[in-house]
Write an enzyme that holds these catalytic residues in place. Sequence first.
Site, mmCIF file in Angstrom:
data_model
loop_
_atom_site.group_PDB
_atom_site.id
_atom_site.type_symbol
_atom_site.label_atom_id
_atom_site.label_comp_id
_atom_site.label_asym_id
_atom_site.label_seq_id
_atom_site.Cartn_x
_atom_site.Cartn_y
_atom_site.Cartn_z
ATOM 1 N N CYS A 73 -4.298 -2.483 9.712
ATOM 2 C CA CYS A 73 -3.564 -2.072 9.044
ATOM 3 C C CYS A 73 -2.309 -2.243 9.729
ATOM 4 C CB CYS A 73 -3.512 -0.411 8.177
ATOM 5 S SG CYS A 73 -2.885 -0.179 7.365
ATOM 6 N N CYS A 76 -0.753 2.208 9.742
ATOM 7 C CA CYS A 76 -0.976 2.695 10.484
ATOM 8 C C CYS A 76 -0.229 3.323 11.569
ATOM 9 C CB CYS A 76 -2.723 2.536 10.724
ATOM 10 S SG CYS A 76 -3.988 3.189 9.314
ATOM 11 N N HIS A 144 -4.555 6.685 6.410
ATOM 12 C CA HIS A 144 -4.980 5.386 6.184
ATOM 13 C C HIS A 144 -4.689 5.422 4.460
ATOM 14 C CE1 HIS A 144 -5.733 1.115 6.052
ATOM 15 N NE2 HIS A 144 -6.845 1.638 5.586
ATOM 16 N N ASN A 184 3.523 -0.129 -6.462
ATOM 17 C CA ASN A 184 2.241 -0.730 -6.961
ATOM 18 C C ASN A 184 1.011 1.128 -6.490
ATOM 19 O OD1 ASN A 184 3.963 -1.955 -8.740
ATOM 20 N ND2 ASN A 184 3.967 -3.517 -6.654
ATOM 21 N N HIS A 195 -2.829 1.113 2.066
ATOM 22 C CA HIS A 195 -2.332 2.405 2.933
ATOM 23 C C HIS A 195 -1.394 3.351 2.113
ATOM 24 C CE1 HIS A 195 -1.113 4.543 6.634
ATOM 25 N NE2 HIS A 195 -0.487 5.305 5.773
ATOM 26 N N HIS A 197 1.701 3.526 0.013
ATOM 27 C CA HIS A 197 3.189 3.132 0.604
ATOM 28 C C HIS A 197 3.699 3.651 -0.336
ATOM 29 C CE1 HIS A 197 1.900 -0.403 0.523
ATOM 30 N NE2 HIS A 197 2.377 -0.780 -0.201
ATOM 31 N N GLN A 199 7.481 1.154 -2.987
ATOM 32 C CA GLN A 199 8.841 -0.220 -1.881
ATOM 33 C C GLN A 199 10.368 0.567 -2.598
ATOM 34 O OE1 GLN A 199 7.452 -4.382 -1.961
ATOM 35 N NE2 GLN A 199 5.265 -3.657 -3.071
HETATM 36 ZN ZN LIG Z 1 -3.139 2.201 7.415
#
Ligand SMILES: [Zn+2]
Length: 378
Positions: A73, A76, A144, A184, A195, A197, A199
């Site tokens: 990832c 991470c 994660h 999303n 992970h 997150h 935007q």
């Molecule tokens: Zn990750």
Amino acid sequence: MSTRIQRRVLADGREILFFQDADSPVQTIAEDPRPAEQRPVGGQLRFDLLTGEWVAVATHRQSRTHLPAAAECPLCPSTPERPTEVPAEDYEVVVFENRFPSLGPKQGSVPADPGPAFAEAAAESALTAPAHGRCEVVVFSSEHNGSFADLDTRRARTVIDAWANRTAELSELPGIEQVFVFENRGEEIGVTMNHPHGQIYAYPYVTPHTMVTSARAVAHRRETGRPLMGDILSFERTSGERMVLESAHFSAFVPYAARWPIEVHIVPHRQVLGIDELDEAERDDLARIYPEVLRRIDGLYPSPTPYIAAWHQAPVNCADRSAEWMHLEITSPRRAEDKLKFLAGSEAAMGAFVGDVSAEETAARLRAVSTVHEDGAR
Ligand SMILES: [Zn+2]
């Protein structure tokens, strides 16, 4: 603001910002150990004469990372053996420029309507512009696995401060007309990394959706002397039928004409144009109510629900500041445990939605969800 910010530059020149609570120890951020490399030049904007909309063409995005395992990832923390996008052993909230941006890295203006230039000389050049703007990734946690709904109030507040900081700074960049903060969540809606997150897109034009809603807000203000969202808020609070949650500074409700099987709008009680205008008390309140709404959405089914969470902020150079009122829209295509709504002919071709469930029914289901839960118990 209590959030501390540290700024660095990644090996390829992209900016990265670390956001931390004031009460946590200062984090050590290393130099990005990866070799210096040239950033891609960026994509293109093409103007659609039929609709009057810009379309971003970002063919370089095809090579982007797709659903990497935790061990691969890029979001991470870095380890000595494996440098990632984040050159630190641990972090709280981090924001960096997207490696595969739809917009940017160059910034500048694009014409609002290239139609007349095209009429003059029917040439491609009149309908083409560099994909100016900026795309950023906002990582909610160094863990994660998890999601925004799992964040504690303190961490959610740090994310809100990061959004506020980015909204204010990106609005100042040359040519930026609109800052869109969004998340999303779920592979079903095209997420390429699990992970947790979100935007941010900083566009060099006002998006088609905001063109419509902003014009309606301006017209309503002109006709009534009142901001449109204020009237909608009173309507929903008075009715109560579609209300999901109400706190000191925010109301969360299913809108009267909901388009999606699950749709919740979170609206501040005070008229603000962007996240950066929220005061301390409002941010603290939002850090409680927003994850709570997401937990209720996740509580509808035995497995997590895919969603899009979209911050509708006022355009940077809006026509009438007294008409604008920011809000958050959370939508999901999930209409049953194992069924998603697909946008078919009417929706996809005509933009004319046909709803499958009533807003009142969705609101009642969301109100009934019990969110007394332990971490990971969902
Ligand atoms: Zn990750």
